[in-house]
Design a protein around this motif. Structure first.
Motif, mmCIF file in Angstrom:
data_model
loop_
_atom_site.group_PDB
_atom_site.id
_atom_site.type_symbol
_atom_site.label_atom_id
_atom_site.label_comp_id
_atom_site.label_asym_id
_atom_site.label_seq_id
_atom_site.Cartn_x
_atom_site.Cartn_y
_atom_site.Cartn_z
ATOM 1 N N ARG A 1 -11.742 10.861 -0.247
ATOM 2 C CA ARG A 1 -10.903 11.512 -1.325
ATOM 3 C C ARG A 1 -11.511 12.370 -2.327
ATOM 4 O O ARG A 1 -11.012 13.600 -2.510
ATOM 5 C CB ARG A 1 -10.378 10.449 -2.310
ATOM 6 N N ALA B 1 -6.188 10.302 4.830
ATOM 7 C CA ALA B 1 -5.539 10.138 6.301
ATOM 8 C C ALA B 1 -4.311 10.364 5.809
ATOM 9 O O ALA B 1 -3.301 9.869 5.017
ATOM 10 C CB ALA B 1 -5.896 8.424 6.610
ATOM 11 N N SER B 2 -3.518 11.021 6.984
ATOM 12 C CA SER B 2 -2.006 11.366 6.650
ATOM 13 C C SER B 2 -1.169 10.110 7.561
ATOM 14 O O SER B 2 -1.733 9.438 8.380
ATOM 15 C CB SER B 2 -1.592 12.630 7.300
ATOM 16 N N ALA B 3 0.022 10.132 7.391
ATOM 17 C CA ALA B 3 0.857 9.146 8.119
ATOM 18 C C ALA B 3 0.846 9.570 9.548
ATOM 19 O O ALA B 3 1.004 8.767 10.322
ATOM 20 C CB ALA B 3 2.427 9.342 7.484
ATOM 21 N N GLU B 4 0.852 10.825 9.851
ATOM 22 C CA GLU B 4 0.890 11.212 11.278
ATOM 23 C C GLU B 4 -0.636 10.651 12.107
ATOM 24 O O GLU B 4 -0.556 10.138 12.965
ATOM 25 C CB GLU B 4 0.789 12.737 11.618
ATOM 26 N N ASP B 5 -1.757 10.671 11.070
ATOM 27 C CA ASP B 5 -2.901 10.067 11.553
ATOM 28 C C ASP B 5 -2.832 8.667 11.884
ATOM 29 O O ASP B 5 -3.407 8.272 12.879
ATOM 30 C CB ASP B 5 -4.288 10.266 10.601
ATOM 31 N N ARG B 6 -2.092 8.047 10.739
ATOM 32 C CA ARG B 6 -2.148 6.579 11.189
ATOM 33 C C ARG B 6 -1.210 6.121 12.170
ATOM 34 O O ARG B 6 -1.451 5.151 13.061
ATOM 35 C CB ARG B 6 -1.579 5.897 9.898
#
Length: 280
Positions: free
Chosen positions: A124, A130-135
């Motif tokens: 940070r 981490a993005s939602a798409e990453d997860r």
């Protein structure tokens, strides 16, 4: 259990495991007691682990001022620990959210580090998260495992803010979802200071341009270790974070999630000892 005193008078505890050259370890969570780190897969057979309980967690006292839970405010605690240990320079390891604290320490005290290991951390302080798409992309790598469909739907709802985090989501943080992983996941809530966790990543703690500028002067070697199956960070995000350090290398542990020492302790320890010994 050794105790030292932070600059603001807060008594802080750390736990020692193993023998040999010291390795100071900062836990993640954020604000989870260091007990979840265990012996880091047997790393204590090679190093004396100094596992810090951050203020208000584990055996460390809560501070008089809750604002000091903020990540950048705890850099002084790490420096107080170094001085307490009598180390001119130290090897430092940060896991997950603890990696953000370790990076801020490196930016503020670059001459106090010999080596820095950052384990499954997105940083940070560099403006990376981490993005939602990453997860979701990382979660899809587990497709076909028992319970995947229901758990994936729960993960999608959590990331959309439509449900609270619960144990159904834990399997996406582990490479191996076995009894040891389940027990590890179930211990998270009672080991975590939720009030402190809410303050730890306060946006005011970070100034990414200033941190990047400060880290450009760091001469200590840095290891980023990412889990192949981890969504926070995925290996590509860890690679981007590593680019902020002059002497950084990236290692991706096959089949590992967010707690790589549990998924394949032999691989993890072999990688860490090679880096710490300078034979990587």
């Amino acid at each position: 259990m050794p105790i030292f005193t932070a600059a603001d008078g807060t008594p802080l505890a750390y736990h020692e495991r193993g023998r040999g050259e010291p390795l100071v370890v900062l836990p993640g969570g954020p604000m989870r007691a260091s007990v979840y780190l265990g012996d880091l897969g047997g790393l204590d057979r090679h190093r004396r682990l100094i596992l810090l309980d951050l203020r208000g967690t584990g055996d460390s006292a809560a501070p008089a001022d809750p604002a000091t839970y903020r990540c950048d405010r705890q850099v002084d605690d790490v420096e107080a620990l170094r001085a307490h240990l009598g180390l001119e320079r130290m090897d430092l390891l940060g896991h997950s959210a603890g990696g953000s604290l370790a990076a801020l320490y490196a930016a503020r005290h670059p001459r106090r580090l010999s080596r820095l290991a950052l384990i499954t951390t997105a940083l940070r302080p560099l403006g990376l998260a981490a993005s939602a798409e990453d997860r979701l992309a990382a979660a899809r790598l587990r497709q076909g495992r028992p319970g995947f469909a229901e758990a994936f739907a729960a993960l999608r709802d959590w990331l959309a803010g439509e449900r609270e985090y619960d144990a159904d989501l834990a399997l996406f943080f582990y490479g191996r979802w076995d009894d040891a992983a389940r027990a590890h996941a179930e211990s998270e809530a009672p080991q975590t200071n939720e009030e402190a966790a809410d303050r730890y990543f306060d946006p005011g703690a970070f100034d990414p341009p200033a941190t990047r500028a400060a880290l450009s002067a760091l001469t200590a070697p840095v290891l980023f270790l990412a889990g192949e199956l981890d969504g926070g960070p995925r290996p590509e995000l860890a690679r981007r974070a590593a680019e902020a350090f002059p002497q950084a290398e990236l290692a991706v542990q096959p089949g590992a999630g967010h707690y790589p020492w549990l998924d394949d302790p032999e691989w993890f320890v072999r990688c860490l000892t090679a880096f710490l010994d300078g034979t990587h």
